[in-house]
Design an enzyme around this catalytic site. Structure first.
Site, PDB file in Angstrom:
ATOM      1  N   CYS A 100       0.833  -1.202   0.000  1.00  0.00           N
ATOM      2  CA  CYS A 100       0.000   0.000   0.000  1.00  0.00           C
ATOM      3  C   CYS A 100       0.871   1.257   0.000  1.00  0.00           C
ATOM      4  CB  CYS A 100      -0.920   0.004   1.218  1.00  0.00           C
ATOM      5  SG  CYS A 100      -2.018   1.438   1.250  1.00  0.00           S
ATOM      6  N   GLY A 224      -7.251  -5.080 -10.117  1.00  0.00           N
ATOM      7  CA  GLY A 224      -7.893  -4.194  -9.154  1.00  0.00           C
ATOM      8  C   GLY A 224      -8.760  -3.164  -9.822  1.00  0.00           C
TER       9      GLY A 224
END
Length: 359
Positions: A100, A224
């Site tokens: 992340c 994603g």
């Protein structure tokens, strides 16, 4: 592809995305061809476990196996405890977040910030693997920045400590979601690793999927942002990889039913107030490429109840059905029909912003 004892239905994976890949979204993607899905990241801090958001993220009722939960943090002992906590609540695979790029995550030395400390990477992975009797996987980027790419070393550390599969987003933390994807780095990781490697980054079309697999040698693809508002992208890619031809676009009626089912699941999961608020982004992704989608999105954003949101979406699909049998929208990434050139030349900037963090 296997992760530990689990044989996946296919090699297409739903990426963990904060605020996006909740249980209803994962279920929609699985129904439409994804072979495996990883949850939104769950904080390792035990003080956050009883929050409403955290409790939702560990709710796996009715979820298809294997249930994979991603945990995030920077303390080996807390990460080990978080792994045990989630396994006790149904996790069959534990994924460690070291990918992340969000500032609020990196500022506490978690997510992709961990890539700057290889000793800490090893300590966290070792602690988590030893804490649970389920497979542990890892999600990383290629490094902290372009001057410190260390994905190959991280892969070797992870494999040596017992990680069973590795997902690589082909950008550094500094790159966020913009600029070329380092498919060559993913290929180098695959060449160095003896565990399954999952390629991630700007994979949104069947052609790109084919070429990424061919170029990197990866065992699977993680998708994603390409699935936001298009959960049927998984079946399109699966069909193309199996048969070498594109599937027709969904019919308008089928797309309407897909959205209806996703939203019904969504409202039931979140409840009315939170469901209406959170649904706005999902509906926005569904309609953004459709004729009349902008007006529909304005109505949805102004609506204060689920009935009004559903009515606006259904009206849009009724109007579309009057003009065409099939959904008529430009596929995202359609400007890259043959992706092979992307591996040798700079690619266009990412087609989506950073609203959803691919963890």
């Amino acid at each position: 592809m296997h992760i530990g004892p689990y044989q996946l239905e296919n090699n297409l994976v739903v990426a963990p995305m904060a605020g996006v890949s909740d249980r209803p979204f994962r279920a929609a993607c699985r129904r439409l061809g994804a072979g495996y899905a990883v949850s939104e990241m769950v904080a390792s801090n035990p003080r956050l476990r009883d929050t409403e958001k955290s409790q939702r993220r560990i709710d796996h009722a009715g979820e298809s196996a294997p249930v994979a939960v991603q945990i995030a943090g920077a303390d080996p002992a807390l990460m080990a405890d978080a792994a045990r906590y989630n396994v006790e609540r149904g996790a069959q695979i534990v994924d460690i977040n070291m990918g992340c790029p969000a500032k609020k995550v990196c500022n506490v030395a978690a997510g992709s910030a961990l890539l700057r400390d290889e000793a800490l990477v090893a300590a966290i992975v070792r602690a988590v693997v030893r804490a649970v009797d389920v497979p542990v996987t890892l999600k990383i980027r290629t490094g902290w920045d372009r001057g410190s790419r260390n994905a190959v070393r991280i892969a070797r550390i992870a494999e040596g400590e017992g990680v069973r599969a590795l997902a690589v987003h082909g950008r550094t933390r500094a790159c966020a979601f913009v600029g070329p994807v380092e498919y060559d780095t993913i290929r180098a990781v695959k060449a160095a690793a003896g565990i399954p490697v999952i390629a991630n980054g700007d994979i949104a079309t069947p052609e790109r999927s084919r070429d990424v697999l061919a170029h990197t040698g990866a065992d699977a693809l993680m998708i994603g942002r390409g699935a936001q508002g298009r959960p049927w992208v998984f079946r399109e890619i699966r069909h193309y990889l199996d048969h070498g031809a594109r599937l027709p676009a969904p019919t308008v009626a089928e797309a309407r039913d897909i959205v209806d089912e996703h939203l019904a699941d969504h409202y039931a999961f979140y409840g009315e107030d939170a469901g209406v608020r959170i649904a706005r982004k999902h509906i926005g992704w569904y309609v953004q490429d459709l004729e009349g989608g902008r007006d529909c999105r304005r109505e949805v954003n102004a609506a204060d109840n689920s009935r009004a949101q559903l009515a606006a979406v259904r009206l849009l699909f009724e109007r579309l059905a009057a003009n065409s049998e099939r959904l008529d929208c430009r596929p995202r990434g359609a400007d890259v029909v043959d992706a092979r050139g992307a591996f040798a030349t700079p690619q266009p900037q990412a087609l989506w912003g950073g609203e959803a963090l691919a963890a």
